[in-house]
Design a protein around this motif. Sequence first.
Motif, mmCIF file in Angstrom:
data_model
loop_
_atom_site.group_PDB
_atom_site.id
_atom_site.type_symbol
_atom_site.label_atom_id
_atom_site.label_comp_id
_atom_site.label_asym_id
_atom_site.label_seq_id
_atom_site.Cartn_x
_atom_site.Cartn_y
_atom_site.Cartn_z
ATOM 1 N N GLN A 143 0.824 -1.200 0.000
ATOM 2 C CA GLN A 143 0.000 0.000 0.000
ATOM 3 C C GLN A 143 0.862 1.254 0.000
ATOM 4 N N ASN A 144 0.422 2.240 -0.752
ATOM 5 C CA ASN A 144 1.060 3.555 -0.764
ATOM 6 C C ASN A 144 0.378 4.433 0.269
ATOM 7 N N VAL A 158 6.169 4.176 12.679
ATOM 8 C CA VAL A 158 5.251 3.050 12.762
ATOM 9 C C VAL A 158 4.821 2.595 11.370
ATOM 10 N N PHE A 159 4.817 3.511 10.401
ATOM 11 C CA PHE A 159 4.532 3.116 9.022
ATOM 12 C C PHE A 159 5.774 2.567 8.335
ATOM 13 N N LEU A 164 4.989 -3.712 4.165
ATOM 14 C CA LEU A 164 3.950 -3.670 3.143
ATOM 15 C C LEU A 164 3.514 -2.246 2.819
ATOM 16 N N VAL A 165 4.253 -1.258 3.292
ATOM 17 C CA VAL A 165 3.860 0.136 3.134
ATOM 18 C C VAL A 165 4.987 0.911 2.456
ATOM 19 N N ALA A 179 -4.359 9.390 -6.224
ATOM 20 C CA ALA A 179 -5.534 8.526 -6.301
ATOM 21 C C ALA A 179 -5.256 7.111 -5.793
ATOM 22 N N ASP A 180 -3.993 6.718 -5.712
ATOM 23 C CA ASP A 180 -3.652 5.341 -5.345
ATOM 24 C C ASP A 180 -3.005 5.243 -3.974
ATOM 25 N N SER A 181 -3.245 6.212 -3.089
ATOM 26 C CA SER A 181 -2.591 6.219 -1.786
ATOM 27 C C SER A 181 -3.605 6.392 -0.673
#
Length: 451
Positions: A143-144, A158-159, A164-165, A179-181
């Motif tokens: 995920q972005n 923490v991110f 996966l980030v 749009a994709d975050s």
Amino acid sequence: DQITASNTANQAHGKPDVVDVQYRIFATPAANVGITQFQARRSLVDPIGYEILMTVRNASDQPIKGRLELELDGIPADVLPLTLAPDESWTRSVEKTSLEGGLLQATLAQLTVDPAKSPESDQLNVLTQDDTAWAIVPPRVVQNVLIVSPGNLFLQKVFEANPLVKITVTNEIPSQWPADSIVVLHRLVPETLPSGDVLVIDPETACDVWDVGDVIQNPIVTEQDEASPLMTHIRLDNVLMPEARRLDFKSPVKTLASTVTGETVYVRVPRPEGTCLVLSVNLERSVLAFRTAFPIMITNALSWFAGQPGELQPSLVAGQTTTLASVAPATEHGDESTAGVRVLTSPSQHESAILSQQIGPLTEVGVWTVAQPATDKTVDDATAKTSSQLIAVNLASVNESDLRPVLEPTKDTETAAVQKWFSRPLWFYLIAIACMFSAFEWFLSQRRLIT
């Protein structure tokens, strides 16, 4: 002749006839080694890890050696040696890592016995359906995340700790939202929240979703939505929070955590543009950023935004039924191609249309596939591959893997059952004798009082 005479006498006296039942065994002992349990799930600790639970049983009268080979999408993952005594079960739990997931396969290989101890080593493994088992490892989604914050080291770390980030950090509200975050707003809030999934922490100003009220001093969390996946493994009742903001929401919200006086500190705001999570706790003054509840809260939120239904897609036992998540309904004219009716394909490539969410019983061992039909012209190859679902079906039965016949009870087994009382520990009999003497003494005492 004796049974016929007995039946004639019974009929004369009104008694039921004697039935001649004879126990016959039409089988010979057959040795077999099989996989009786095989399941995989995503780890609850490692974001890209998964755990495997497996059991192998030696249903024979001879010791065996071999190995259990694990493959993930055709790539070797591990080789585990096996040394099993007669009637022994071998159970292990193994942890692995994989981002993509896929089809996990376990295979028994190179099973051997000592020829001097077992001259029938060529008949070691008669049943082959339980030599292989399958499990599905759910994939992980990268995920972005865009973090808009004036600066908070703990929020950023923490991110960053989540593999996966992929994060992007800015200290100003951007003029155009990606749009994709997933957008994380810390203290800085625009007048209109962006579309998509948004996580807001300690908002300072009002927006189109809420108005900012007074500051809540020393809020104490007393109510949590334990049923929500967003609150899994989270306890906020023992977290020191010197300060939080009171928010007056303009639309109905789902309360995840609230104080003793009814103020909400963590809510979910359903929106047509995307889900919004709001945590109104001041991170700089609270110890929440130092507690394990905070990274777990962020992980639960990311899983919620990713739309992952769960960590486990269980392998089924042959003969079971299962329920699909969703099935496209058929049209009134019965046109399956235009309705997008899914097709269930068995391991032997037998296809059947699915008209309901309930499918089964799945009686064939192997990997079943649920996908769009190939005749559907509106579905391209990429979409059909993405929408397909794999269902792992294993034999996974201790009784079916044991091919040895059940022998008729003999006099020796009956005698052993009778003598079972005399195989108990010595203290058991001493206590029993003491109880008997106590009861006898009580009886004599009562007899003297009566006389």
